[in-house]
Motif scaffolding. Structure first.
Motif, PDB file in Angstrom:
ATOM      1  N   MET A   1       0.976  -1.562  -0.157  1.00  0.00           N
ATOM      2  CA  MET A   1       0.062  -0.286  -0.020  1.00  0.00           C
ATOM      3  C   MET A   1       0.684   1.057  -0.028  1.00  0.00           C
ATOM      4  SD  MET A   1      -2.964   1.489   2.818  1.00  0.00           S
ATOM      5  CE  MET A   1      -4.250  -0.201   1.963  1.00  0.00           C
ATOM      6  N   LYS A   2       0.582   1.703  -0.750  1.00  0.00           N
ATOM      7  CA  LYS A   2       0.822   3.639  -0.833  1.00  0.00           C
ATOM      8  C   LYS A   2       0.963   4.688   0.125  1.00  0.00           C
ATOM      9  CE  LYS A   2       2.314   3.248  -5.716  1.00  0.00           C
ATOM     10  NZ  LYS A   2       1.854   4.377  -7.428  1.00  0.00           N
ATOM     11  N   LEU A   3       1.577   4.937   0.533  1.00  0.00           N
ATOM     12  CA  LEU A   3       1.007   6.600   1.599  1.00  0.00           C
ATOM     13  C   LEU A   3      -0.535   7.154   1.213  1.00  0.00           C
ATOM     14  CD1 LEU A   3       1.266   7.594   4.330  1.00  0.00           C
ATOM     15  CD2 LEU A   3       2.454   9.763   3.024  1.00  0.00           C
ATOM     16  N   SER A   4      -0.214   7.441  -0.416  1.00  0.00           N
ATOM     17  CA  SER A   4      -1.657   8.201  -0.911  1.00  0.00           C
ATOM     18  C   SER A   4      -2.688   7.667  -0.257  1.00  0.00           C
ATOM     19  CB  SER A   4      -1.043   8.531  -2.256  1.00  0.00           C
ATOM     20  OG  SER A   4      -1.105   7.402  -2.755  1.00  0.00           O
ATOM     21  N   ASP A   5      -2.904   5.735  -0.973  1.00  0.00           N
ATOM     22  CA  ASP A   5      -3.511   5.085  -0.615  1.00  0.00           C
ATOM     23  C   ASP A   5      -4.105   4.450   0.968  1.00  0.00           C
ATOM     24  OD1 ASP A   5      -3.637   4.244  -3.212  1.00  0.00           O
ATOM     25  OD2 ASP A   5      -1.869   3.186  -3.049  1.00  0.00           O
ATOM     26  N   TYR A   6      -3.354   4.907   1.614  1.00  0.00           N
ATOM     27  CA  TYR A   6      -3.651   4.735   3.231  1.00  0.00           C
ATOM     28  C   TYR A   6      -4.039   6.344   3.765  1.00  0.00           C
ATOM     29  CZ  TYR A   6      -2.391   3.950   8.185  1.00  0.00           C
ATOM     30  OH  TYR A   6      -2.647   3.808   9.497  1.00  0.00           O
ATOM     31  N   ALA A   7      -3.458   7.101   3.164  1.00  0.00           N
ATOM     32  CA  ALA A   7      -4.130   8.823   3.662  1.00  0.00           C
ATOM     33  C   ALA A   7      -5.487   9.061   3.301  1.00  0.00           C
ATOM     34  CB  ALA A   7      -3.487   9.935   2.878  1.00  0.00           C
ATOM     35  N   SER A   8      -5.898   8.216   1.626  1.00  0.00           N
ATOM     36  CA  SER A   8      -7.341   8.089   1.967  1.00  0.00           C
ATOM     37  C   SER A   8      -8.195   7.039   2.141  1.00  0.00           C
ATOM     38  CB  SER A   8      -7.595   8.003   0.272  1.00  0.00           C
ATOM     39  OG  SER A   8      -7.025   6.606  -0.142  1.00  0.00           O
ATOM     40  N   GLU A   9      -7.256   6.095   2.687  1.00  0.00           N
ATOM     41  CA  GLU A   9      -8.415   5.043   3.646  1.00  0.00           C
ATOM     42  C   GLU A   9      -8.849   5.928   4.919  1.00  0.00           C
ATOM     43  OE1 GLU A   9      -9.984   2.105   3.509  1.00  0.00           O
ATOM     44  OE2 GLU A   9      -9.101   2.443   1.296  1.00  0.00           O
ATOM     45  N   ILE A  10      -8.012   6.927   5.167  1.00  0.00           N
ATOM     46  CA  ILE A  10      -7.719   7.381   6.940  1.00  0.00           C
ATOM     47  C   ILE A  10      -8.409   9.065   6.716  1.00  0.00           C
ATOM     48  CG2 ILE A  10      -6.755   5.652   7.773  1.00  0.00           C
ATOM     49  CD1 ILE A  10      -4.007   8.533   7.940  1.00  0.00           C
ATOM     50  N   ALA A  11      -8.645   9.346   5.809  1.00  0.00           N
ATOM     51  CA  ALA A  11      -8.671  10.953   5.964  1.00  0.00           C
ATOM     52  C   ALA A  11     -10.221  11.520   6.303  1.00  0.00           C
ATOM     53  CB  ALA A  11      -9.145  11.532   4.686  1.00  0.00           C
ATOM     54  N   LEU A  12     -11.025  10.831   6.480  1.00  0.00           N
ATOM     55  CA  LEU A  12     -12.253  11.424   6.917  1.00  0.00           C
ATOM     56  C   LEU A  12     -12.724  10.278   8.356  1.00  0.00           C
ATOM     57  CD1 LEU A  12     -14.479  11.156   3.506  1.00  0.00           C
ATOM     58  CD2 LEU A  12     -13.222  12.994   4.586  1.00  0.00           C
ATOM     59  N   LYS A  13     -11.936   9.774   8.772  1.00  0.00           N
ATOM     60  CA  LYS A  13     -12.147   9.386   9.915  1.00  0.00           C
ATOM     61  C   LYS A  13     -12.298  10.686  11.273  1.00  0.00           C
ATOM     62  CE  LYS A  13     -10.771   4.682   8.871  1.00  0.00           C
ATOM     63  NZ  LYS A  13     -12.112   4.474   9.069  1.00  0.00           N
ATOM     64  N   TRP A  14     -12.232  10.093  12.587  1.00  0.00           N
ATOM     65  CA  TRP A  14     -13.546  10.923  12.889  1.00  0.00           C
ATOM     66  C   TRP A  14     -11.495  11.124  14.094  1.00  0.00           C
ATOM     67  CZ3 TRP A  14     -15.954  14.556  13.697  1.00  0.00           C
ATOM     68  CH2 TRP A  14     -18.097  14.036  13.108  1.00  0.00           C
ATOM     69  N   GLU A  15     -10.723  10.102  14.077  1.00  0.00           N
ATOM     70  CA  GLU A  15      -9.844  10.133  14.661  1.00  0.00           C
ATOM     71  C   GLU A  15      -8.466  10.957  13.839  1.00  0.00           C
ATOM     72  OE1 GLU A  15     -11.180   7.731  13.535  1.00  0.00           O
ATOM     73  OE2 GLU A  15      -9.419   5.713  13.061  1.00  0.00           O
ATOM     74  N   THR A  16      -9.112  10.796  12.547  1.00  0.00           N
ATOM     75  CA  THR A  16      -7.415  12.008  11.591  1.00  0.00           C
ATOM     76  C   THR A  16      -7.688  13.494  11.899  1.00  0.00           C
ATOM     77  OG1 THR A  16      -7.504   9.746  10.379  1.00  0.00           O
ATOM     78  CG2 THR A  16      -7.028  12.227   9.428  1.00  0.00           C
TER      79      THR A  16
END
Length: 450
Positions: A1-16
């Motif tokens: 997994m690339k960082l950009s893929d990981y970032a898109s997965e977590i971007a809209l989470k409350w913890e982010t």
């Protein structure tokens, strides 16, 4: 997994969202208070104080939402870590809310298994390194608060497989180009330090972990219920940290030719460890350690020299600004107490052979107090505690510089002390002596930095 893929997965989470809010709030303390961005009426609340209150409340609300639904994730751990840093900035190191949030962070670290990281070829390289840095930060913060509050640490190294993060830049860690990353890894020595002589790449989390492993050893001496062989334990601690110092890369070895802020800060950290160890032994034995005064003088001298050099260059490192109170105030406290307890007219060398130049100490304490007051920018949390320490130093200076009753030169040092004690009964020095005995320097002034 690339960082950009990981970032898109977590971007809209409350913890982010909580992480971003805590980062923004913390940044308002790291920017010079006169910067225009902090005086822009478009920021939330129209001023930085109101913006901080909104950020801390909103970040905490996001964490509560995560807790309510039982979330556990890496981003939640990062958010909790950053929120703890924000609480320290806003409310101070000794505020209960800071200690409570640290407990949540430690719980997450253990629940995620960051204390026992196992090799997993399916885990992205960047995530492995971020997890190591997260563990290093949590472990270090735990030791710093334990030192400041005189409480047992929550994370004990004997139950952890502490992995040092590689000495790589963020760009090298998160790059999607494997050839660039592999080339950067090839530049590391077998222990993970970069061989390019650049202390700014990724040395800080490694240095923090290294220093706080030593800190935990000292806490065992200071706070442990029993120490079977104190002398042997102290020798073993000193042997281990001498070995750690020797194995540091040249770029982190402080010297007259290498005064990089990080190398200087690490050298100060080692001196601070010495100071803490001597104080721990004194607490155990009731005997003042002769090297304690020498170490305190060395810390203060190095801090003042560093500030002076950086002022001449026109730029003062933020590392130095934080080291000034957090490491300097405990050393200044040692010297202030020693100054009061060495009566006027006594020689600079005491019976135990410790050299104590009154004039030098008085001058350096005076300059140091002025630097702390000027350079440690106003904070909601630890600023008041710092100023309490500065006030203590100045009261000591007032006391020792106040004209004393005439003591005949034939009176011995011990008799001199007795005469001054009697004179103090009818002066304000009696109240100040009470202040000295009741002022818990280690508890009130030994501040945290991460």
């Amino acid at each position: 997994m690339k960082l950009s893929d990981y970032a898109s997965e977590i971007a809209l989470k409350w913890e982010t969202i909580s992480l971003i809010l805590a980062l923004v709030g913390t940044a308002t303390y790291q920017i010079h208070p006169d910067e225009a961005v902090l005086r822009d009426d478009r920021i939330p609340g129209r001023d930085k104080e109101a913006a901080r209150r909104k950020m801390i409340a909103a970040s905490d609300m996001c964490l509560q939402l995560c807790n309510r639904i039982g979330t556990i994730s890496d981003p939640l751990c990062w958010a909790t870590l950053q929120h703890t840093v924000f609480l320290i900035e806003m409310h101070g190191t000794n505020d209960y809310r800071t200690w409570e949030r640290l407990g949540s962070l430690v719980t997450l670290v253990f629940a995620l298994g960051l204390h026992q990281q196992k090799a997993d070829e399916n885990t992205p390289f960047f995530l492995i390194q971020i997890r190591r840095r997260t563990m290093a930060a949590a472990y270090s913060m735990d030791k710093e608060l334990a030192t400041f509050l005189s409480r047992p640490p929550r994370i004990c190294r004997q139950y952890c497989d502490l992995q040092f993060p590689l000495d790589l830049s963020w760009e090298d860690i998160v790059t999607d180009d494997h050839s660039v990353r592999d080339a950067a890894v090839q530049q590391l020595d077998p222990k993970g330090w970069n061989m390019q002589g650049d202390p700014e790449k990724g040395a800080r989390p490694r240095v923090a972990l290294l220093a706080n492993i030593l800190r935990e050893m000292i806490l065992e001496v200071s706070l442990g219920h029993e120490v079977s062989d104190l002398e042997a334990t102290v020798r073993d601690i000193r042997r281990k940290w001498d070995e750690m110092r020797f194995n540091l890369p040249p770029s982190l070895q402080w010297s007259a030719d290498n005064k990089h802020p990080l190398a200087t800060s690490l050298h100060l950290e080692f001196l601070y460890q010495d100071l803490l160890l001597y104080q721990a032994v004194e607490k155990r034995t009731g005997e003042i350690q002769p090297p304690l005064i020498c170490t305190a003088r060395e810390i203060l001298a190095l801090l003042l020299d560093t500030v002076s050099t950086q002022i001449r260059s026109g730029r003062i490192s933020h590392i130095t600004i934080f080291d000034l109170p957090y490491i300097g105030l405990p050393a200044a406290g040692v010297l202030s107490k020693a100054l009061l307890r060495r009566p006027h007219g006594c020689a600079d060398s005491s019976a135990d052979g410790t050299y104590f130049p009154h004039s030098e100490v008085i001058q350096r304490l005076s300059i140091f107090a002025a630097h702390v007051e000027t350079l440690f920018f106003k904070r909601d949390g630890d600023r008041d505690t710092c100023m309490k320490g500065v006030s203590f130093i100045r009261q000591v200076l007032d006391a020792v510089l106040t004209p004393q009753v005439h003591i005949p030169p034939t009176i011995s040092c011990d008799e001199n002390r007795e005469v001054q004690r009697d004179v103090a009964v009818d002066t304000e020095n009696l109240d100040f002596s009470t202040l000295l005995e009741n002022f818990d320097w280690e508890q009130d002034i030994r501040l945290f930095f991460s």
